[in-house]
Write a protein that holds these residues in place. Structure first.
Motif, PDB file in Angstrom:
ATOM      1  N   ALA A   1       0.874   1.012   8.263  1.00 20.74           N
ATOM      2  CA  ALA A   1       0.141   1.687   7.163  1.00 20.74           C
ATOM      3  C   ALA A   1      -0.308   2.999   7.545  1.00 20.74           C
ATOM      4  O   ALA A   1      -0.019   3.955   6.524  1.00 20.74           O
ATOM      5  CB  ALA A   1      -1.095   0.877   6.862  1.00 20.74           C
ATOM      6  N   LYS A   2      -0.840   3.232   8.582  1.00 19.35           N
ATOM      7  CA  LYS A   2      -1.325   4.457   9.220  1.00 19.35           C
ATOM      8  C   LYS A   2      -0.345   5.397   9.281  1.00 19.35           C
ATOM      9  O   LYS A   2      -0.370   6.589   8.976  1.00 19.35           O
ATOM     10  CB  LYS A   2      -2.145   4.447  10.562  1.00 19.35           C
ATOM     11  CG  LYS A   2      -3.370   3.414  10.360  1.00 19.35           C
ATOM     12  CD  LYS A   2      -4.223   3.742   9.244  1.00 19.35           C
ATOM     13  CE  LYS A   2      -5.043   4.921   9.300  1.00 19.35           C
ATOM     14  NZ  LYS A   2      -6.051   5.180   8.101  1.00 19.35           N
ATOM     15  N   THR A   3       0.921   5.241   9.942  1.00 17.10           N
ATOM     16  CA  THR A   3       2.024   6.113  10.091  1.00 17.10           C
ATOM     17  C   THR A   3       2.644   6.395   8.743  1.00 17.10           C
ATOM     18  O   THR A   3       2.970   7.640   8.454  1.00 17.10           O
ATOM     19  CB  THR A   3       3.153   5.342  10.803  1.00 17.10           C
ATOM     20  OG1 THR A   3       2.847   4.662  12.019  1.00 17.10           O
ATOM     21  CG2 THR A   3       4.550   6.080  10.892  1.00 17.10           C
ATOM     22  N   ASN A   4       2.752   5.581   7.752  1.00 14.46           N
ATOM     23  CA  ASN A   4       3.185   6.009   6.441  1.00 14.46           C
ATOM     24  C   ASN A   4       2.158   6.281   5.281  1.00 14.46           C
ATOM     25  O   ASN A   4       2.766   6.450   4.075  1.00 14.46           O
ATOM     26  CB  ASN A   4       4.091   4.559   5.890  1.00 14.46           C
ATOM     27  CG  ASN A   4       5.216   4.527   6.937  1.00 14.46           C
ATOM     28  OD1 ASN A   4       6.288   5.064   6.817  1.00 14.46           O
ATOM     29  ND2 ASN A   4       5.318   3.373   7.727  1.00 14.46           N
ATOM     30  N   GLY A   5       1.090   6.283   5.720  1.00 15.99           N
ATOM     31  CA  GLY A   5      -0.002   6.726   4.459  1.00 15.99           C
ATOM     32  C   GLY A   5      -0.112   5.602   3.669  1.00 15.99           C
ATOM     33  O   GLY A   5      -0.344   5.852   2.321  1.00 15.99           O
ATOM     34  N   TRP A   6      -0.011   4.249   3.749  1.00 14.97           N
ATOM     35  CA  TRP A   6       0.176   3.077   2.918  1.00 14.97           C
ATOM     36  C   TRP A   6      -1.243   2.655   2.950  1.00 14.97           C
ATOM     37  O   TRP A   6      -2.272   2.860   4.000  1.00 14.97           O
ATOM     38  CB  TRP A   6       0.846   2.090   3.208  1.00 14.97           C
ATOM     39  CG  TRP A   6       2.424   2.639   3.381  1.00 14.97           C
ATOM     40  CD1 TRP A   6       2.847   3.540   2.670  1.00 14.97           C
ATOM     41  CD2 TRP A   6       3.500   1.780   3.864  1.00 14.97           C
ATOM     42  NE1 TRP A   6       4.368   3.508   2.732  1.00 14.97           N
ATOM     43  CE2 TRP A   6       4.787   2.498   3.660  1.00 14.97           C
ATOM     44  CE3 TRP A   6       3.589   0.569   4.675  1.00 14.97           C
ATOM     45  CZ2 TRP A   6       5.991   2.074   4.006  1.00 14.97           C
ATOM     46  CZ3 TRP A   6       4.894   0.353   5.291  1.00 14.97           C
ATOM     47  CH2 TRP A   6       6.007   0.956   4.858  1.00 14.97           C
ATOM     48  N   GLU A   7      -1.677   1.739   2.048  1.00 19.48           N
ATOM     49  CA  GLU A   7      -2.704   1.019   2.178  1.00 19.48           C
ATOM     50  C   GLU A   7      -2.740  -0.120   3.307  1.00 19.48           C
ATOM     51  O   GLU A   7      -1.510  -0.579   3.532  1.00 19.48           O
ATOM     52  CB  GLU A   7      -2.953   0.190   0.774  1.00 19.48           C
ATOM     53  CG  GLU A   7      -3.377   0.853  -0.387  1.00 19.48           C
ATOM     54  CD  GLU A   7      -4.776   1.572  -0.184  1.00 19.48           C
ATOM     55  OE1 GLU A   7      -5.633   0.812   0.436  1.00 19.48           O
ATOM     56  OE2 GLU A   7      -4.939   2.510  -0.741  1.00 19.48           O
ATOM     57  N   LEU A   8      -3.731  -0.520   3.890  1.00 20.97           N
ATOM     58  CA  LEU A   8      -3.671  -1.730   5.014  1.00 20.97           C
ATOM     59  C   LEU A   8      -3.090  -2.875   4.641  1.00 20.97           C
ATOM     60  O   LEU A   8      -2.107  -3.664   5.391  1.00 20.97           O
ATOM     61  CB  LEU A   8      -4.842  -2.151   5.532  1.00 20.97           C
ATOM     62  CG  LEU A   8      -5.882  -0.803   6.138  1.00 20.97           C
ATOM     63  CD1 LEU A   8      -6.902  -1.283   6.566  1.00 20.97           C
ATOM     64  CD2 LEU A   8      -4.483  -0.118   7.323  1.00 20.97           C
ATOM     65  N   ASP A   9      -3.019  -3.289   3.308  1.00 18.78           N
ATOM     66  CA  ASP A   9      -2.524  -4.776   2.700  1.00 18.78           C
ATOM     67  C   ASP A   9      -1.049  -4.295   2.641  1.00 18.78           C
ATOM     68  O   ASP A   9      -0.301  -5.284   2.763  1.00 18.78           O
ATOM     69  CB  ASP A   9      -2.968  -5.109   1.479  1.00 18.78           C
ATOM     70  CG  ASP A   9      -4.458  -5.650   1.392  1.00 18.78           C
ATOM     71  OD1 ASP A   9      -4.781  -5.911   2.516  1.00 18.78           O
ATOM     72  OD2 ASP A   9      -5.158  -5.741   0.430  1.00 18.78           O
ATOM     73  N   ASP A  10      -0.715  -3.132   2.334  1.00 19.24           N
ATOM     74  CA  ASP A  10       0.740  -2.903   2.283  1.00 19.24           C
ATOM     75  C   ASP A  10       1.330  -2.730   3.664  1.00 19.24           C
ATOM     76  O   ASP A  10       2.628  -3.200   3.578  1.00 19.24           O
ATOM     77  CB  ASP A  10       1.095  -1.518   1.515  1.00 19.24           C
ATOM     78  CG  ASP A  10       0.660  -1.395  -0.040  1.00 19.24           C
ATOM     79  OD1 ASP A  10       0.656  -2.657  -0.600  1.00 19.24           O
ATOM     80  OD2 ASP A  10       0.230  -0.423  -0.579  1.00 19.24           O
ATOM     81  N   GLY A  11       0.894  -2.301   4.518  1.00 17.38           N
ATOM     82  CA  GLY A  11       1.179  -2.316   6.167  1.00 17.38           C
ATOM     83  C   GLY A  11       1.556  -3.700   6.602  1.00 17.38           C
ATOM     84  O   GLY A  11       2.543  -4.000   6.837  1.00 17.38           O
ATOM     85  N   ASP A  12       0.455  -4.778   6.120  1.00 21.54           N
ATOM     86  CA  ASP A  12       0.590  -6.099   6.366  1.00 21.54           C
ATOM     87  C   ASP A  12       1.999  -6.633   5.840  1.00 21.54           C
ATOM     88  O   ASP A  12       2.555  -7.476   6.219  1.00 21.54           O
ATOM     89  CB  ASP A  12      -0.645  -6.754   6.037  1.00 21.54           C
ATOM     90  CG  ASP A  12      -1.784  -6.397   6.973  1.00 21.54           C
ATOM     91  OD1 ASP A  12      -1.782  -5.885   8.079  1.00 21.54           O
ATOM     92  OD2 ASP A  12      -2.991  -6.794   6.537  1.00 21.54           O
ATOM     93  N   ALA A  13       2.147  -6.569   4.410  1.00 19.96           N
ATOM     94  CA  ALA A  13       3.036  -6.888   3.621  1.00 19.96           C
ATOM     95  C   ALA A  13       4.469  -6.509   4.389  1.00 19.96           C
ATOM     96  O   ALA A  13       5.504  -7.331   4.537  1.00 19.96           O
ATOM     97  CB  ALA A  13       3.134  -6.434   2.314  1.00 19.96           C
TER      98      ALA A  13
END
Length: 503
Positions: free
Chosen positions: A471-483
């Motif tokens: 999430a932090k690398t790609n600028g996503w929401e944390l939920d999107d990173g988990d998914a």
């Protein structure tokens, strides 16, 4: 004060597969496909019912124009030697990025500190636009072929990771409607010489920056928590209402279903075979028994049962036997790899985040082919440097072989084989992307496993670390990173299970 009232939304979701072509055209008016009036008119114009239309063509509107040759779609479409209408656009990207990423990875290997990993990944992404000579660009199949032919002709005169820009391609092609471009090699050479110093300078810049980042410079602290939202757009609100109104089983894949409805691949596995030529003298029963006894000791021959036919030339074991120069009967069967397209909708969407092109490989299988078909690839590599094991597909081999003669080597048009190999450049990129994806999935799996062992954490807690980093690398929401982490780990398990079955 005005009350905020509950909004009822009545939504009727179209079932894409059940729509007529005209209805689909209304919904997907800025796209193209086998259903469009223009495509149907082109099929009628070229008097064929066979269509090879890829996702690049489908993703653009009917009035799209190639930025290199300036042809619009009706002037790009052409019929192949097999009577198939080719409607193909390909993404053209700068291969200097592939070299730059290799250099960057050598100087900045992954370590145990996830915050450093995030900073290094972000620095890499910020660096790449300063290195590439042109943005990834959709161009017609003939311009893509022309670029490949020019590089093949120049060979070792130019750097292997050099790529001509769309504007440079335009300088060395001769364009005609519905035909492959002619290539002026001398003009291509001049374009390379003009860009040579700039290419070298960008590589030097890459090495310097990779070293600086590796030494701890250009660090940028990672903001904790979720990304801050800016102004809310109407489309975001409408989508939320739409999603709330849908049943929980709805997969939110309308776009993917439209693409599947749009593309066509009639070219796969089809060929116009010439008339069968006279047979040569076959081996006697005793001679074939001798070959069979000798080859039975090899694994590939043993895997091919008595009903086996070469999938490329359709000859059985007995017909692939032929006499060597010393007058001895010989035959061999080889195992080769055939790469298969990804067909899982979620994987297609997520893989396109990192993929260089449109073709997405999901898996592969081992196929048994005869020595004469395998020799076509070996001879291609011998005749022309720059090609590899996967430069010709099994479908290409079928096309080249036509109607095979029993007990004889195949007569092959290698100029045509070279053209096919050049046209397969997007496939080679897709294969490389598949192995990169495999590495990412297995690396994520190993990270989670290692974290559970070192920190004595649960699997889900260790997985959350991977999701956070994504999430932090790609600028996503944390939920999107988990998914994405969940999907990546699922892919790793799928790859482990698959590779265990073929080992």
């Amino acid at each position: 004060m005005n009350e905020v009232k509950h909004v009822e939304v009545a939504i009727k979701v179209p079932v894409i597969d059940s729509l007529s072509d005209d209805e689909l055209s209304e919904i997907a008016h800025m796209r193209d496909g086998r259903w469009s009036a223009q495509t149907k008119a082109l099929l009628e114009q070229f008097e064929t019912t066979k269509l090879d239309l890829n996702s690049g063509w489908a993703s653009t509107w009917t009035g799209w124009c190639c930025p290199c040759c300036q042809r619009e779609k009706p002037r790009i479409a052409r019929v192949s030697s097999s009577g198939i209408l080719l409607c193909r656009l390909e993404y053209h990207h700068d291969h200097i990025l592939d070299l730059a990423k290799r250099i960057y990875r050598e100087h900045n290997p992954r370590n145990e500190d996830r915050e450093i990993n995030i900073q290094v990944s972000r620095a890499k992404d910020a660096l790449m636009p300063f290195i590439e000579r042109f943005e990834r660009t959709l161009i017609c199949i003939d311009c893509n072929l022309a670029e490949g032919r020019a590089k093949l002709e120049l060979g070792t005169e130019m750097e292997g990771d050099f790529t001509f820009t769309p504007s440079e391609i335009a300088t060395f092609i001769t364009v005609a409607p519905n035909r492959v471009h002619e290539v002026d090699v001398e003009k291509a050479r001049l374009a390379w010489l003009a860009a040579k110093d700039d290419f070298a300078d960008r590589i030097d810049f890459t090495r310097r920056m990779a070293q600086r980042i590796a030494s701890g410079r250009h660090r940028r602290e990672v903001a904790p928590g979720q990304r801050v939202h800016r102004q809310t757009h109407d489309r975001d609100v409408i989508y939320r209402l739409f999603a709330r109104a849908m049943p929980s089983s709805y997969s939110h894949q309308l776009g993917m279903r439209i693409e599947m409805r749009s593309i066509s691949n009639d070219g796969a596995g089809r060929s116009q075979r010439p008339k069968r030529q006279p047979k040569v003298q076959p081996p006697t029963d005793a001679e074939f028994a001798g070959v069979d006894a000798t080859q039975r000791e090899t694994k590939a021959w043993a895997l091919a049962d008595s009903d086996w036919l070469c999938p490329c030339c359709a000859r059985p074991k007995r017909e692939i036997c032929r006499k060597s120069k010393r007058g001895l009967w010989t035959a061999r069967i080889h195992r080769v790899v055939e790469y298969l397209p990804e067909d899982d909708e979620e994987s297609l969407v997520r893989r396109r985040i990192d993929a260089a092109g449109q073709t997405i490989i999901g898996s592969y299988r081992q196929v048994l082919i005869c020595h004469d078909c395998r020799n076509i690839v070996a001879e291609l590599q011998r005749r022309q440097a720059g090609f590899g094991e996967n430069s010709l597909t099994l479908n290409d081999l079928r096309e080249l072989v036509g109607s095979a003669i029993p007990h004889s080597q195949h007569g092959i048009d290698f100029r045509r084989a070279i053209d096919m190999a050049i046209a397969n450049a997007p496939l080679i990129e897709a294969i490389e992307d598949y192995w990169n994806h495999r590495s990412r999935a297995i690396e994520a799996f190993a990270d989670v496993k290692r974290t559970t062992e070192i920190m004595s954490w649960s699997w889900s807690k260790a997985r959350d670390c991977i999701g956070y980093e994504l999430a932090k690398t790609n600028g996503w929401e944390l939920d999107d990173g988990d998914a994405h982490a969940n999907w990546l780990l699922k892919e790793a398990q799928r790859i482990f299970d698959f590779e265990e079955t073929i080992s």
